[in-house]
Design a protein around this motif. Structure first.
Motif, PDB file in Angstrom:
ATOM      1  N   ARG A  85       8.357  44.047 -76.031  1.00  0.00           N
ATOM      2  CA  ARG A  85       8.490  43.746 -77.321  1.00  0.00           C
ATOM      3  C   ARG A  85       6.602  44.490 -78.549  1.00  0.00           C
ATOM      4  NH1 ARG A  85      10.447  39.502 -75.577  1.00  0.00           N
ATOM      5  NH2 ARG A  85       8.689  38.024 -75.917  1.00  0.00           N
ATOM      6  N   ALA A  86       5.723  45.197 -77.064  1.00  0.00           N
ATOM      7  CA  ALA A  86       4.498  45.540 -77.350  1.00  0.00           C
ATOM      8  C   ALA A  86       5.269  46.556 -78.148  1.00  0.00           C
ATOM      9  CB  ALA A  86       3.740  46.111 -76.508  1.00  0.00           C
ATOM     10  N   ARG A  87       3.995  46.945 -79.676  1.00  0.00           N
ATOM     11  CA  ARG A  87       4.585  48.171 -80.203  1.00  0.00           C
ATOM     12  C   ARG A  87       4.419  49.693 -79.809  1.00  0.00           C
ATOM     13  NH1 ARG A  87       6.028  49.432 -85.721  1.00  0.00           N
ATOM     14  NH2 ARG A  87       4.800  51.134 -86.368  1.00  0.00           N
ATOM     15  N   HIS A 117       7.447  43.068 -68.074  1.00  0.00           N
ATOM     16  CA  HIS A 117       7.675  41.741 -68.889  1.00  0.00           C
ATOM     17  C   HIS A 117       7.707  41.564 -70.223  1.00  0.00           C
ATOM     18  CE1 HIS A 117       5.533  37.929 -70.688  1.00  0.00           C
ATOM     19  NE2 HIS A 117       5.114  37.543 -69.124  1.00  0.00           N
ATOM     20  N   PRO A 118       8.725  40.841 -70.687  1.00  0.00           N
ATOM     21  CA  PRO A 118       9.036  40.581 -71.848  1.00  0.00           C
ATOM     22  C   PRO A 118       8.724  41.199 -73.103  1.00  0.00           C
ATOM     23  CG  PRO A 118       9.700  39.031 -71.117  1.00  0.00           C
ATOM     24  CD  PRO A 118       9.213  39.097 -69.921  1.00  0.00           C
ATOM     25  N   GLU A 119       7.059  40.408 -72.944  1.00  0.00           N
ATOM     26  CA  GLU A 119       5.806  40.609 -74.166  1.00  0.00           C
ATOM     27  C   GLU A 119       5.379  42.259 -73.637  1.00  0.00           C
ATOM     28  OE1 GLU A 119       4.597  38.696 -76.209  1.00  0.00           O
ATOM     29  OE2 GLU A 119       6.372  37.056 -75.889  1.00  0.00           O
ATOM     30  N   ALA A 120       5.233  42.569 -73.156  1.00  0.00           N
ATOM     31  CA  ALA A 120       5.113  44.479 -72.896  1.00  0.00           C
ATOM     32  C   ALA A 120       6.246  45.027 -73.819  1.00  0.00           C
ATOM     33  CB  ALA A 120       4.921  44.368 -71.803  1.00  0.00           C
ATOM     34  N   ARG A 133       7.902  50.423 -77.695  1.00  0.00           N
ATOM     35  CA  ARG A 133       8.660  50.517 -78.638  1.00  0.00           C
ATOM     36  C   ARG A 133       8.965  51.394 -79.405  1.00  0.00           C
ATOM     37  NH1 ARG A 133       9.593  47.867 -82.667  1.00  0.00           N
ATOM     38  NH2 ARG A 133       7.162  46.645 -82.868  1.00  0.00           N
ATOM     39  N   ASP A 192      17.194  41.532 -79.953  1.00  0.00           N
ATOM     40  CA  ASP A 192      17.623  40.224 -79.489  1.00  0.00           C
ATOM     41  C   ASP A 192      19.015  40.629 -78.400  1.00  0.00           C
ATOM     42  OD1 ASP A 192      18.023  41.088 -82.620  1.00  0.00           O
ATOM     43  OD2 ASP A 192      18.825  38.622 -81.852  1.00  0.00           O
TER      44      ASP A 192
END
Length: 244
Positions: free
Chosen positions: A67-69, A62-65, A72, A133
């Motif tokens: 982007r999680a620090r 999932h995109p939110e996952a 990353r 992005d």
């Protein structure tokens, strides 16, 4: 999990650099060249699988996952740890060179492994958040590959192989003059330059066939700078001049 596995691999390779690692290779009944050959392509496959895994995770998560620090950070650490695979590949190629000398294939594989290291660094930077992005890694990797090809065109890798192998022979290593005789006209000026500086008559005798005095190009094949330079060198070095 991938980061842990690669971390353990890095630790294992640090052990391999010590005397204990050398004893393990000897106990396995392997020569340095066998050790190098047996592991290089497995390491390349491992690097490719890691890249595929990172791409799969990024595509499925999932995109939110993504982007999680913590994710990353791990996604940036894994490619950096995978650089250990590239470093070991290069080290094994160096062992092979120590045993047998340099060939165009070994030089090409070294360049390819170095490019793989560049790609891992690019992926690490993107995963860490650098222009995350945008899809820029593929273009940057292709640009790096093109740059390496252009550098090879200018640097004359065949001449480098000649100089490298002659330098090894002067230090007492085995010398494969027959292989150098299979190189193209691009190698001939370097062969002539090395012959002018050699003081060892046996080495000079082994290197002389690489001039290929009876192998000048004719017709359209001679219409390039490499062929012209080779003809000039043969005129200067071959006993009876180049073949007509």
């Amino acid at each position: 999990l991938t980061a842990v596995v690669l971390g353990l691999f890095v630790v294992a390779q640090l052990v391999a650099l010590t005397g204990a690692g050398e004893r393990l290779v000897e106990q396995a009944g392997l020569t340095p060249s066998e050790y190098a050959r047996s592991g290089f392509f497995q390491l390349c496959w491992a690097t490719a699988l890691i890249l595929a895994l990172l791409g799969l995770i990024r595509g499925l998560a999932h995109p939110e996952a993504v982007r999680a620090r913590p994710v990353r950070v791990l996604a940036a650490v894994v490619p950096l740890l995978a650089l250990g695979l590239v470093a070991v590949s290069l080290r094994r190629l160096a062992l092979y060179d120590d045993a047998f000398g340099l060939t165009m294939l070994r030089l090409s594989v070294t360049v390819a492994a170095s490019w793989m290291g560049v790609v891992l660094c690019l992926i690490s930077a993107r995963n860490a958040g650098l222009r995350a992005d945008r899809q820029w890694v593929l273009g940057a990797a292709a640009t790096a590959a093109l740059a390496l090809v252009l550098v090879a065109d200018v640097a004359n890798p065949e001449a480098f192989v000649v100089r490298h192998n002659v330098a090894r022979a002067e230090r007492g290593a085995t010398f494969d003059g027959a292989y150098l005789a299979t190189l193209s006209d691009d190698a001939v000026p370097a062969v002539g330059a090395e012959l002018r500086g050699l003081e060892d008559p046996e080495l000079a005798s082994a290197l002389t066939p690489a001039l290929r005095c009876d192998d000048d190009q004719t017709g359209a094949a001679a219409l390039n700078i490499g062929a012209a330079r080779a003809i000039s060198e043969r005129l200067a070095r071959c006993p009876n001049g180049p073949a007509s």
